[in-house]
Motif scaffolding. Structure first.
Motif, mmCIF file in Angstrom:
data_model
loop_
_atom_site.group_PDB
_atom_site.id
_atom_site.type_symbol
_atom_site.label_atom_id
_atom_site.label_comp_id
_atom_site.label_asym_id
_atom_site.label_seq_id
_atom_site.Cartn_x
_atom_site.Cartn_y
_atom_site.Cartn_z
ATOM 1 N N LYS A 97 -5.575 70.614 19.728
ATOM 2 C CA LYS A 97 -6.399 69.612 19.045
ATOM 3 C C LYS A 97 -6.242 68.249 19.707
ATOM 4 N N ARG A 98 -4.996 67.904 20.054
ATOM 5 C CA ARG A 98 -4.741 66.615 20.703
ATOM 6 C C ARG A 98 -5.442 66.548 22.054
ATOM 7 N N ARG A 99 -5.364 67.633 22.824
ATOM 8 C CA ARG A 99 -5.992 67.641 24.145
ATOM 9 C C ARG A 99 -7.510 67.570 24.038
ATOM 10 N N LEU A 100 -8.065 68.269 23.062
ATOM 11 C CA LEU A 100 -9.515 68.211 22.864
ATOM 12 C C LEU A 100 -9.956 66.793 22.520
ATOM 13 N N LEU A 101 -9.161 66.110 21.700
ATOM 14 C CA LEU A 101 -9.492 64.733 21.351
ATOM 15 C C LEU A 101 -9.424 63.835 22.587
ATOM 16 N N LEU A 102 -8.402 64.022 23.414
ATOM 17 C CA LEU A 102 -8.283 63.236 24.639
ATOM 18 C C LEU A 102 -9.493 63.463 25.552
ATOM 19 N N LEU A 103 -9.885 64.722 25.693
ATOM 20 C CA LEU A 103 -11.036 65.040 26.528
ATOM 21 C C LEU A 103 -12.309 64.438 25.949
ATOM 22 N N TRP A 232 -8.576 52.971 23.954
ATOM 23 C CA TRP A 232 -7.941 54.296 23.894
ATOM 24 C C TRP A 232 -7.204 54.470 22.566
ATOM 25 N N VAL A 233 -6.483 53.456 22.147
ATOM 26 C CA VAL A 233 -5.737 53.527 20.887
ATOM 27 C C VAL A 233 -6.688 53.784 19.725
ATOM 28 N N GLN A 234 -7.784 53.061 19.705
ATOM 29 C CA GLN A 234 -8.754 53.205 18.619
ATOM 30 C C GLN A 234 -9.407 54.585 18.640
ATOM 31 N N ASP A 235 -9.729 55.077 19.818
ATOM 32 C CA ASP A 235 -10.474 56.334 19.936
ATOM 33 C C ASP A 235 -9.620 57.572 19.685
ATOM 34 N N ASN A 236 -8.309 57.459 19.831
ATOM 35 C CA ASN A 236 -7.465 58.648 19.800
ATOM 36 C C ASN A 236 -6.564 58.753 18.573
ATOM 37 N N GLY A 237 -6.951 58.080 17.515
ATOM 38 C CA GLY A 237 -6.258 58.266 16.249
ATOM 39 C C GLY A 237 -4.925 57.559 16.127
ATOM 40 N N TYR A 238 -4.734 56.486 16.887
ATOM 41 C CA TYR A 238 -3.520 55.678 16.767
ATOM 42 C C TYR A 238 -3.881 54.313 16.196
#
Length: 272
Positions: A97-103, A232-238
């Motif tokens: 799930k984390r990798r899919l979000l990064l992609l 990146w922080v905003q887009d990736n759930g941090y």
């Protein structure tokens, strides 16, 4: 008795795999014809074949399946195997799930801005460290050098030893960007223990989780790098969880060529 082809159809296990199971001792035929070398299986082996298929579908390796089958009649032992595998699969699912979000976020950023991947952002833990620190309010950011001058001057007589893989960094304590009177702290990681001087404080800083991007070149890129990390922080759930700081891997202390500077822009973050 069933020929290997018939057993294969009934068990949903290929002939090739049945032969492999025989070789490793996982599921051996009840009889092998000494003249033709044909393998024959008994109907009462079908439940065992079904167990093997079920365990493979759950993701167990053949070596683990061999161990599980030794205690298959023990529900408690079987439940423990299944619970361990469940935890592993859940962890793998979270990682996927984390990798899919990064992609997904990387693709979206590239579609908006073709230069978005110029600065690659990673999340990591910046470890606990013992530092020599100088913190002051200075007129503007470009006068940070005065803090470094104080640090080096006041520690010159201490015989201070730099830490292995020493980090030199600047921390920015204000909530946001300021035109004047900026609260800046510079730190250098050291080993040993030392007494504070007039302006230098020695202290242990705790470990912190950061999102960071490392780039090579002049400090003119800082605004662009800050934007890349923030997006990146905003887009990736941090979300931000503290101050921003820069680690100077190669700084004016090592080279006078701004093109050779290596800077890591860091933000303290936590998962939302």
């Amino acid at each position: 008795m069933l020929k290997i082809g018939d057993f294969s159809k009934l068990s949903r296990i290929s002939i090739r795999m049945l032969r492999h199971y025989d070789e490793i001792g996982l599921l051996m035929p009840k009889n092998i014809d000494t003249f033709t070398a044909y393998r024959y299986y008994a109907e009462d082996q079908l439940p065992m074949a079904a167990r093997i298929v079920a365990l493979k579908d759950m993701g167990f390796s053949l070596s683990t399946i061999t161990e599980i089958l030794k205690s298959y009649e023990n529900p408690q032992a079987l439940a423990e195997y299944l619970a361990v595998k469940q935890s592993e699969v859940q962890a793998e699912a979270e990682e996927t799930k984390r990798r899919l979000l990064l992609l997904d976020t990387a693709i979206k950023r590239l579609r908006k801005d073709e230069t978005a991947m110029n600065y690659n952002v990673t999340v990591k833990t910046f470890p606990e460290r013992y530092v020599a620190s100088v913190r002051k309010v200075i007129p503007t950011y470009d006068q940070e050098g005065t803090l470094w001058s104080i640090l080096m001057t006041e520690t010159a007589s201490l015989g201070m030893q730099l830490a292995d893989n020493c980090n030199s960094l600047a921390m920015f304590h204000d909530d946001g960007y300021k035109e004047t009177d900026v609260d800046v702290e510079v730190q250098m990681t050291v080993k040993g223990r030392y007494k504070n001087t007039e302006n230098v404080v020695f202290k242990t800083e705790p470990a912190v989780q950061i999102a960071s991007a490392t780039y090579k070149g002049s400090y003119d890129q800082l605004t662009a790098v800050n934007q890349a990390v923030a997006s990146w922080v905003q887009d990736n759930g941090y979300e931000f969880d503290g101050m921003m700081f820069c680690i100077y891997h190669v700084s004016p202390a090592q080279t006078q060529n701004p093109n050779d500077y290596v800077t890591e822009v860091c933000y303290s973050v936590k998962k939302k």
